[in-house]
Design a protein around this motif. Structure first.
Motif, short mmCIF file in Angstrom:
data_model
loop_
_atom_site.label_atom_id
_atom_site.label_comp_id
_atom_site.label_asym_id
_atom_site.label_seq_id
_atom_site.Cartn_x
_atom_site.Cartn_y
_atom_site.Cartn_z
N ASP A 151 54.02 56.02 10.67
CA ASP A 151 54.17 54.58 10.87
C ASP A 151 55.09 53.95 9.82
N ASP A 155 58.12 51.61 10.74
CA ASP A 155 58.10 50.21 10.29
C ASP A 155 59.40 49.84 9.58
N SER A 159 61.87 46.92 10.83
CA SER A 159 62.20 45.84 9.90
C SER A 159 63.71 45.63 9.80
#
Length: 384
Positions: A151, A155, A159
């Motif tokens: 993850d 992420d 982002s």
């Protein structure tokens, strides 16, 4: 993006990168500078004054640091196989020499004859050396091209895409490009590769992250197949349908152009010329992400000339593997040479000249709903 295990391996090999593995053949523990100087003297002696080797990177498409890493990566495979290759003067090729010849062949796209004549090698040796390198890269560099395995890595990708375009939960951008071939017209089996542009080609489909690294590729399909069909025959599509890739609960998706179906995990732009302001704004943000994939494919073809232009009667069974290794090299250069998206020009991203975008009319209601939701979120943020 490399896995955490792969990154640990890469850090270890990076520490060795300056001591390029050249302990095969007649080159034991030779300093890389000495190797380059000797290589230049040998090769430049075979070239006309207008074609003398210039800088290291202009010749091999990689920095010295990356060259050293590649040598350490394939060393075990290249020096363990039986048989020695020799220059025409009788000198045995070292590990560095073999990697150099391979990178020159893949990077320049020059014929076996041109490279053989320039380097003082038999043409067949160039072919064999390059193929051994391709096989070694397939075996040793797989950790440089894989879907994010945790993850935290995903992420970071989301982002960066959100910072670039404002689109939340975007995990990648997908696009295709055609690899052109000059095949024998007399061979009826070659008609299978005749595409809509009347060229012989195969397709490369790639999903890239926010730093232009390839996360997933599919290649080998004939050029006449449309993008939607290639995508729906991919393992990525199957894994998404099975809920094993992209988290539907988080609303994760990738971006694709209008040649793809609109799905819960693949968001395409709105069609039509008279769009509302929110939809036009969404398309603008969508295009900013789509451009990352276009730039990645353009950079791939520009750097690895063997798949740029028209390949002269390639082995159709080996070509997909060569394309795959070029994609591995693309990722490695991005990772080791610290190239970032913001430092690259955002124009001239046409990687597929002569091909028009196809249009897929398939849309899934869940995909429609997600796209409209994203449009509303962007519109609210824009008004604020």
């Amino acid at each position: 993006m490399a896995s955490s295990e792969g990154l640990r391996k890469r850090r270890k090999t990076e520490s060795k990168a300056e001591v390029i593995g050249s302990d095969s053949g007649s080159s034991h523990n030779k300093d890389p500078v000495d190797w380059w100087d000797e290589f230049c003297r040998r090769v430049n002696g075979n070239l006309s004054p207008t074609k003398v080797l210039d800088s290291f990177k202009s010749v091999f498409r990689v920095s010295r640091k990356t060259f050293g890493y590649l040598c350490s990566l394939v060393k075990e495979d290249l020096i363990s196989k039986p048989g020695k290759f020799m220059f025409k003067d009788g000198t045995v090729l070292s590990l560095c020499d073999q990697v150099a010849v391979s990178l020159r062949r893949l990077g320049s796209g020059e014929s076996l004859g041109i490279i053989g004549d320039a380097f003082g090698l038999n043409h067949s040796s160039v072919a064999q050396i390059t193929w051994r390198f391709v096989e070694a890269m397939e075996k040793r560099a797989l950790h440089h091209l894989r879907w994010p395995d945790n993850d935290s890595n995903m992420d970071m990708i989301k982002s960066k895409f959100e910072k670039l375009s404002g689109l939340p939960n975007c995990c990648g951008a997908i696009d295709v490009t055609h690899i052109l071939m000059n095949l024998r017209a007399s061979d009826p089996t070659n008609e299978l590769c005749c595409d809509h542009g009347k060229n012989h080609s195969i397709v490369l489909q790639a999903i890239v992250d926010s730093d232009m690294r390839f996360l997933d590729i599919v290649t080998g399909w004939p050029g006449k197949m449309n993008e939607s069909l290639i995508f729906q025959n991919s393992s990525f599509y199957r894994l998404c349908r099975e809920g094993k890739r992209l988290n539907g609960k988080l609303g994760e998706y990738i971006i694709g152009d209008s040649s793809y179906p609109l799905l819960p995990f693949l968001i395409t732009p709105y069609e039509g010329g008279d769009l509302s302001e929110p939809r036009a704004e969404f398309n603008k943000r969508h295009q900013e992400v789509a451009l990352v994939a276009q730039m990645a494919l353009k950079r791939l073809k520009d750097n690895w000339g063997i798949i740029h232009g028209v390949m002269w009667r390639p082995d159709r069974h080996k070509l997909p593997r060569i394309i795959f290794v070029c994609c591995l090299l693309h990722n490695i250069t991005l990772e080791l040479e610290d190239v970032v998206l913001g430092e690259l020009p955002m124009s001239n991203s046409n990687h597929d000249p002569g091909y028009r975008q196809q249009v897929c009319r398939v849309s899934d209601p869940e995909g429609v709903s997600l796209r409209d939701k994203l449009t509303l979120e962007l519109s609210a943020g824009f008004r604020a």
